[in-house]
Scaffold this active site. Structure first.
Site, mmCIF file in Angstrom:
data_model
loop_
_atom_site.group_PDB
_atom_site.id
_atom_site.type_symbol
_atom_site.label_atom_id
_atom_site.label_comp_id
_atom_site.label_asym_id
_atom_site.label_seq_id
_atom_site.Cartn_x
_atom_site.Cartn_y
_atom_site.Cartn_z
ATOM 1 N N PRO A 36 -14.236 -5.807 5.751
ATOM 2 C CA PRO A 36 -13.137 -6.326 7.324
ATOM 3 C C PRO A 36 -12.241 -5.061 6.746
ATOM 4 O O PRO A 36 -11.413 -5.710 5.909
ATOM 5 C CB PRO A 36 -12.854 -7.788 7.232
ATOM 6 C CG PRO A 36 -13.982 -8.306 6.151
ATOM 7 C CD PRO A 36 -14.655 -7.628 5.532
ATOM 8 N N ASN A 37 -11.482 -5.250 8.079
ATOM 9 C CA ASN A 37 -9.980 -4.475 8.315
ATOM 10 C C ASN A 37 -9.642 -3.170 7.527
ATOM 11 O O ASN A 37 -8.862 -2.858 7.773
ATOM 12 C CB ASN A 37 -8.585 -5.841 7.489
ATOM 13 C CG ASN A 37 -8.707 -7.356 8.191
ATOM 14 O OD1 ASN A 37 -8.267 -6.810 8.761
ATOM 15 N ND2 ASN A 37 -8.882 -8.208 7.360
ATOM 16 N N ARG A 92 -2.608 -0.589 8.337
ATOM 17 C CA ARG A 92 -2.597 -1.724 7.174
ATOM 18 C C ARG A 92 -1.301 -1.588 5.900
ATOM 19 O O ARG A 92 -2.557 -0.856 5.297
ATOM 20 C CB ARG A 92 -4.347 -1.984 7.078
ATOM 21 C CG ARG A 92 -4.080 -3.285 6.344
ATOM 22 C CD ARG A 92 -6.046 -2.986 6.048
ATOM 23 N NE ARG A 92 -6.183 -4.070 5.205
ATOM 24 C CZ ARG A 92 -7.119 -4.861 3.743
ATOM 25 N NH1 ARG A 92 -7.922 -4.070 4.265
ATOM 26 N NH2 ARG A 92 -7.100 -5.759 3.553
ATOM 27 N N TYR A 118 -2.771 0.322 0.369
ATOM 28 C CA TYR A 118 -3.162 1.361 0.529
ATOM 29 C C TYR A 118 -3.505 2.830 0.945
ATOM 30 O O TYR A 118 -4.119 3.384 1.069
ATOM 31 C CB TYR A 118 -4.215 0.534 1.740
ATOM 32 C CG TYR A 118 -4.887 -1.411 1.163
ATOM 33 C CD1 TYR A 118 -5.563 -1.723 0.643
ATOM 34 C CD2 TYR A 118 -4.015 -2.041 2.229
ATOM 35 C CE1 TYR A 118 -5.659 -2.589 -0.078
ATOM 36 C CE2 TYR A 118 -4.651 -3.178 1.981
ATOM 37 C CZ TYR A 118 -4.968 -3.430 0.745
ATOM 38 O OH TYR A 118 -6.028 -4.969 0.167
ATOM 39 N N ASN A 164 -17.036 -1.483 -0.076
ATOM 40 C CA ASN A 164 -16.271 -2.001 -0.138
ATOM 41 C C ASN A 164 -16.198 -2.938 0.767
ATOM 42 O O ASN A 164 -16.322 -3.364 1.518
ATOM 43 C CB ASN A 164 -15.172 -0.807 0.812
ATOM 44 C CG ASN A 164 -13.263 -1.738 0.090
ATOM 45 O OD1 ASN A 164 -13.187 -3.002 -0.816
ATOM 46 N ND2 ASN A 164 -12.481 -0.547 0.332
ATOM 47 N N ALA A 200 -11.985 -8.434 1.843
ATOM 48 C CA ALA A 200 -12.352 -9.566 1.256
ATOM 49 C C ALA A 200 -13.080 -9.576 0.947
ATOM 50 O O ALA A 200 -13.051 -11.560 0.547
ATOM 51 C CB ALA A 200 -11.272 -10.362 2.387
ATOM 52 N N GLU A 210 -19.930 -1.190 -6.237
ATOM 53 C CA GLU A 210 -18.523 -1.675 -5.824
ATOM 54 C C GLU A 210 -17.342 -1.326 -5.946
ATOM 55 O O GLU A 210 -16.848 -0.775 -7.012
ATOM 56 C CB GLU A 210 -18.194 -3.657 -6.959
ATOM 57 C CG GLU A 210 -17.135 -4.436 -6.185
ATOM 58 C CD GLU A 210 -16.692 -5.195 -6.427
ATOM 59 O OE1 GLU A 210 -17.831 -5.569 -7.874
ATOM 60 O OE2 GLU A 210 -15.791 -5.858 -6.857
ATOM 61 N N HIS A 227 -13.556 -0.789 -4.784
ATOM 62 C CA HIS A 227 -11.810 -0.445 -3.660
ATOM 63 C C HIS A 227 -11.126 0.388 -4.254
ATOM 64 O O HIS A 227 -10.771 1.050 -5.335
ATOM 65 C CB HIS A 227 -10.775 -2.646 -4.529
ATOM 66 C CG HIS A 227 -12.380 -3.042 -4.482
ATOM 67 N ND1 HIS A 227 -12.523 -4.099 -3.508
ATOM 68 C CD2 HIS A 227 -12.673 -3.500 -5.306
ATOM 69 C CE1 HIS A 227 -13.290 -5.310 -3.691
ATOM 70 N NE2 HIS A 227 -13.443 -5.046 -4.956
ATOM 71 N N ARG A 238 -3.212 -7.746 -9.226
ATOM 72 C CA ARG A 238 -2.695 -8.081 -7.606
ATOM 73 C C ARG A 238 -3.008 -10.186 -7.744
ATOM 74 O O ARG A 238 -3.090 -9.843 -9.006
ATOM 75 C CB ARG A 238 -3.970 -7.923 -6.328
ATOM 76 C CG ARG A 238 -3.683 -6.288 -5.804
ATOM 77 C CD ARG A 238 -4.027 -5.342 -4.668
ATOM 78 N NE ARG A 238 -3.355 -5.855 -3.844
ATOM 79 C CZ ARG A 238 -3.908 -6.339 -3.102
ATOM 80 N NH1 ARG A 238 -4.828 -5.573 -2.446
ATOM 81 N NH2 ARG A 238 -3.382 -6.552 -1.865
HETATM 82 C C1 DQA Z 1 -9.604 -4.113 -1.189
HETATM 83 C C2 DQA Z 1 -9.003 -4.973 -1.869
HETATM 84 C C3 DQA Z 1 -9.327 -6.766 -1.127
HETATM 85 O O1 DQA Z 1 -8.404 -7.543 -2.188
HETATM 86 C C4 DQA Z 1 -8.650 -6.722 0.106
HETATM 87 O O2 DQA Z 1 -8.686 -7.707 0.636
HETATM 88 C C5 DQA Z 1 -9.373 -5.709 0.928
HETATM 89 C C6 DQA Z 1 -8.793 -4.385 0.424
HETATM 90 C C7 DQA Z 1 -9.191 -2.710 -1.631
HETATM 91 O O3 DQA Z 1 -10.079 -1.704 -1.418
HETATM 92 O O4 DQA Z 1 -8.524 -2.421 -1.985
HETATM 93 O O5 DQA Z 1 -9.257 -5.436 2.014
HETATM 94 O O6 DQA Z 1 -10.976 -4.311 -1.186
#
Ligand code: DQA
Length: 148
Positions: A9-10, A17, A22, A73, A76, A97, A99, A106
């Protein structure tokens, strides 16, 4: 070899964003970099994004027998989703995994990953480069799998 990149998501909002966290690259920019590196390493790539947990679970389930490695990725959902964790464990396709941000530096709620125990490793904190490094990690993991 075939690599399935899944984005949660997002991540469709990358570029606009929270650029301080990011960066300014869009998901399409990142996909382009991934495809370039994959071509160099002779890997095939599918690249998907969903805001829906169930859709991500479905894609993980369908990956069995079709993809050698999943790069996830989970955004959240990393910190909340037992369903994603169980799907990875059920399917048995090696999963990496990733990010963009260094989640460990963080907020405390980002320090816990529910998927980490069922993944073969984690790449975090290198911005869009995390994705390119994941192509290299996928090739490595696939080679290791073949050696047995
Ligand atoms: C994320 C880190 C997550 O904590 C966050 O909710 C994201 C992006 C990252 O790529 O840094 O949406 O996965």
């Amino acid at each position: 070899m075939k690599i399935l990149f899944l984005n949660g998501p997002n991540l469709n909002l990358l570029g606009q964003r929270e650029p301080g966290v990011y960066g300014t690259a869009t998901l399409a920019d990142i996909e382009k970099n991934v495809r370039e590196r994959a071509r160099e390493l002779k890997a095939e790539v599918a690249f998907r994004q969903s805001n829906l947990e169930g859709e991500l679970v479905g894609w993980i389930q369908e990956a069995k027998g079709k993809f050698d490695v999943i790069v996830l990725n989970a955004a959240a959902y990393t910190h909340t989703s037992i369903a994603l964790r169980d799907a990875i464990a059920a399917v048995g396709v090696p999963t990496i995994e990733i990010h963009l941000s260094n989640v460990h530096a963080r907020e405390e709620f980002r320090h816990k990953s529910l998927i980490a125990p069922v993944c073969c490793g984690q790449i975090a904190g290198f911005g869009p480069k995390s994705y390119v490094l994941a192509v290299e990690a996928s090739v490595y993991v696939n080679g290791r799998k073949k050696q047995g």
